[in-house]
Design a protein around this motif. Structure first.
Motif, PDB file in Angstrom:
ATOM      1  N   VAL A   7     -82.382 -72.319  31.532  1.00 54.48           N
ATOM      2  CA  VAL A   7     -82.724 -71.546  30.342  1.00 54.48           C
ATOM      3  C   VAL A   7     -81.453 -71.013  29.688  1.00 54.48           C
ATOM      4  CG1 VAL A   7     -83.948 -69.523  29.468  1.00 54.48           C
ATOM      5  CG2 VAL A   7     -84.958 -70.894  31.319  1.00 54.48           C
ATOM      6  N   LYS A   8     -81.340 -71.245  28.377  1.00 59.29           N
ATOM      7  CA  LYS A   8     -80.225 -70.717  27.592  1.00 59.29           C
ATOM      8  C   LYS A   8     -80.754 -70.226  26.246  1.00 59.29           C
ATOM      9  CE  LYS A   8     -76.682 -73.915  29.401  1.00 59.29           C
ATOM     10  NZ  LYS A   8     -75.708 -74.978  29.011  1.00 59.29           N
ATOM     11  N   ILE A  14     -85.787 -78.762  30.134  1.00 62.57           N
ATOM     12  CA  ILE A  14     -86.492 -79.316  31.290  1.00 62.57           C
ATOM     13  C   ILE A  14     -86.084 -80.770  31.494  1.00 62.57           C
ATOM     14  CG2 ILE A  14     -88.751 -79.810  32.284  1.00 62.57           C
ATOM     15  CD1 ILE A  14     -89.910 -77.624  30.493  1.00 62.57           C
ATOM     16  N   THR A  15     -85.718 -81.119  32.714  1.00 66.68           N
ATOM     17  CA  THR A  15     -85.351 -82.496  33.036  1.00 66.68           C
ATOM     18  C   THR A  15     -86.610 -83.306  33.340  1.00 66.68           C
ATOM     19  OG1 THR A  15     -83.228 -81.804  33.968  1.00 66.68           O
ATOM     20  CG2 THR A  15     -84.035 -83.978  34.594  1.00 66.68           C
ATOM     21  N   LEU A  24     -83.995 -87.517  31.132  1.00 63.96           N
ATOM     22  CA  LEU A  24     -83.972 -87.045  29.750  1.00 63.96           C
ATOM     23  C   LEU A  24     -84.247 -85.541  29.773  1.00 63.96           C
ATOM     24  CD1 LEU A  24     -86.010 -89.829  27.864  1.00 63.96           C
ATOM     25  CD2 LEU A  24     -83.522 -89.557  27.962  1.00 63.96           C
ATOM     26  N   ILE A  25     -83.923 -84.876  28.678  1.00 61.00           N
ATOM     27  CA  ILE A  25     -84.149 -83.429  28.574  1.00 61.00           C
ATOM     28  C   ILE A  25     -85.136 -83.144  27.444  1.00 61.00           C
ATOM     29  CG2 ILE A  25     -83.105 -81.167  28.139  1.00 61.00           C
ATOM     30  CD1 ILE A  25     -82.213 -82.384  30.756  1.00 61.00           C
ATOM     31  N   THR A  26     -86.175 -82.377  27.756  1.00 62.97           N
ATOM     32  CA  THR A  26     -87.079 -81.903  26.726  1.00 62.97           C
ATOM     33  C   THR A  26     -86.922 -80.394  26.604  1.00 62.97           C
ATOM     34  OG1 THR A  26     -89.376 -81.893  25.918  1.00 62.97           O
ATOM     35  CG2 THR A  26     -89.052 -81.615  28.283  1.00 62.97           C
ATOM     36  N   LYS A  27     -87.020 -79.886  25.388  1.00 59.64           N
ATOM     37  CA  LYS A  27     -86.836 -78.457  25.129  1.00 59.64           C
ATOM     38  C   LYS A  27     -88.161 -77.788  24.794  1.00 59.64           C
ATOM     39  CE  LYS A  27     -83.782 -79.008  21.795  1.00 59.64           C
ATOM     40  NZ  LYS A  27     -82.755 -78.707  20.770  1.00 59.64           N
ATOM     41  N   ASP A  32     -92.872 -70.322  26.913  1.00 59.16           N
ATOM     42  CA  ASP A  32     -93.895 -71.288  27.318  1.00 59.16           C
ATOM     43  C   ASP A  32     -93.603 -71.905  28.691  1.00 59.16           C
ATOM     44  OD1 ASP A  32     -95.540 -71.164  24.996  1.00 59.16           O
ATOM     45  OD2 ASP A  32     -94.038 -72.332  23.899  1.00 59.16           O
ATOM     46  N   LEU A  33     -92.541 -71.493  29.335  1.00 57.29           N
ATOM     47  CA  LEU A  33     -92.111 -72.133  30.577  1.00 57.29           C
ATOM     48  C   LEU A  33     -93.141 -71.997  31.695  1.00 57.29           C
ATOM     49  CD1 LEU A  33     -89.914 -73.714  32.000  1.00 57.29           C
ATOM     50  CD2 LEU A  33     -88.767 -71.549  32.527  1.00 57.29           C
ATOM     51  N   ALA A  34     -93.694 -70.812  31.869  1.00 58.09           N
ATOM     52  CA  ALA A  34     -94.674 -70.615  32.944  1.00 58.09           C
ATOM     53  C   ALA A  34     -95.906 -71.494  32.723  1.00 58.09           C
ATOM     54  CB  ALA A  34     -95.076 -69.138  33.020  1.00 58.09           C
TER      55      ALA A  34
END
Length: 214
Positions: A7-8, A14-15, A24-27, A32-34
């Motif tokens: 988190v930044k 998220i990988t 790949l990385i999705t943002k 909304d992470l939980a």
């Protein structure tokens, strides 16, 4: 297994893995992470409609029409819509799933158009993700008949057979039918064999018996 992330500045990176193991990385928004983590492992899968990778997983509790676990995208989860709903990623990055980058594509919008010459209008055709995919020509006299709030014209392609249609509650409505208002036993022939050219000068009505006798 779940996904690793960092988190930044209120954004979670998220990988996710492709089939071949490539990362790949999705943002998403940190807020909304939980929600997203609680839904299990997310992966990257190529989507032909987006012509790019999107972040998906297999739902723990939702089933499709065949009673099989439902495949869903992060975007559809965050917008709380069907996985089949057309979602736009405003900056063009299909792995950027921050809420500020997501919007539902409007299913019925009045077509934009350009004046090609003094007698011809070019209707801009877009796909369900609101991306331009072609033009259809009509006679200028038919502009108000064709471009209005009743119809939203799109390019339809079935096994290489192209047509210009509007999706209505009664099914697909071809553009030429609105222009020519044919009888039940009449079909159309395009003089120059171009189904995108719906100028009156290019449309010939044919009775079905004429077609059958060819």
């Amino acid at each position: 297994m779940g996904n690793s992330y960092e988190v930044k500045d209120n954004v979670a990176y998220i990988t996710i893995l492709k089939k071949d193991g490539t990362e790949l990385i999705t943002k998403i928004d940190e807020a909304d992470l939980a929600l997203i983590n609680d839904m299990g492992t997310w992966f990257a899968e190529w989507n032909k409609d987006y012509n790019n990778y999107i972040a998906q997983n297999i739902s723990k509790n939702k089933k499709n029409s065949k009673n099989k676990p439902l495949k869903q995208s992060i975007a559809s989860v965050l917008l709380n819509v069907s996985p089949k709903a057309p979602i736009k990623h405003l900056n063009g990055d299909t792995l950027d799933n921050r809420r500020s980058n997501l919007d539902l594509a409007k299913k019925k919008t009045r077509n934009e158009y350009e004046e090609k010459d003094e007698n011809t209008i070019s209707i801009i055709l877009k796909d369900k993700f609101d991306k331009k995919e072609g033009y259809a020509s009509i006679s200028k006299e038919d502009l108000d008949l064709v471009v209005n709030d009743t119809y939203s014209w799109v390019l339809h392609n079935t096994h290489g057979n192209i047509s210009v249609v509007a999706n209505t509650p009664d099914g697909r409505l071809p553009l030429w039918k609105v222009i020519m208002n044919p009888q039940e036993n009449e079909s159309i022939e395009f003089k120059n064999h171009n189904p995108l050219d719906n100028r009156r000068s290019n449309l010939i009505l044919k009775k079905q018996e004429e077609e059958n006798n060819k």
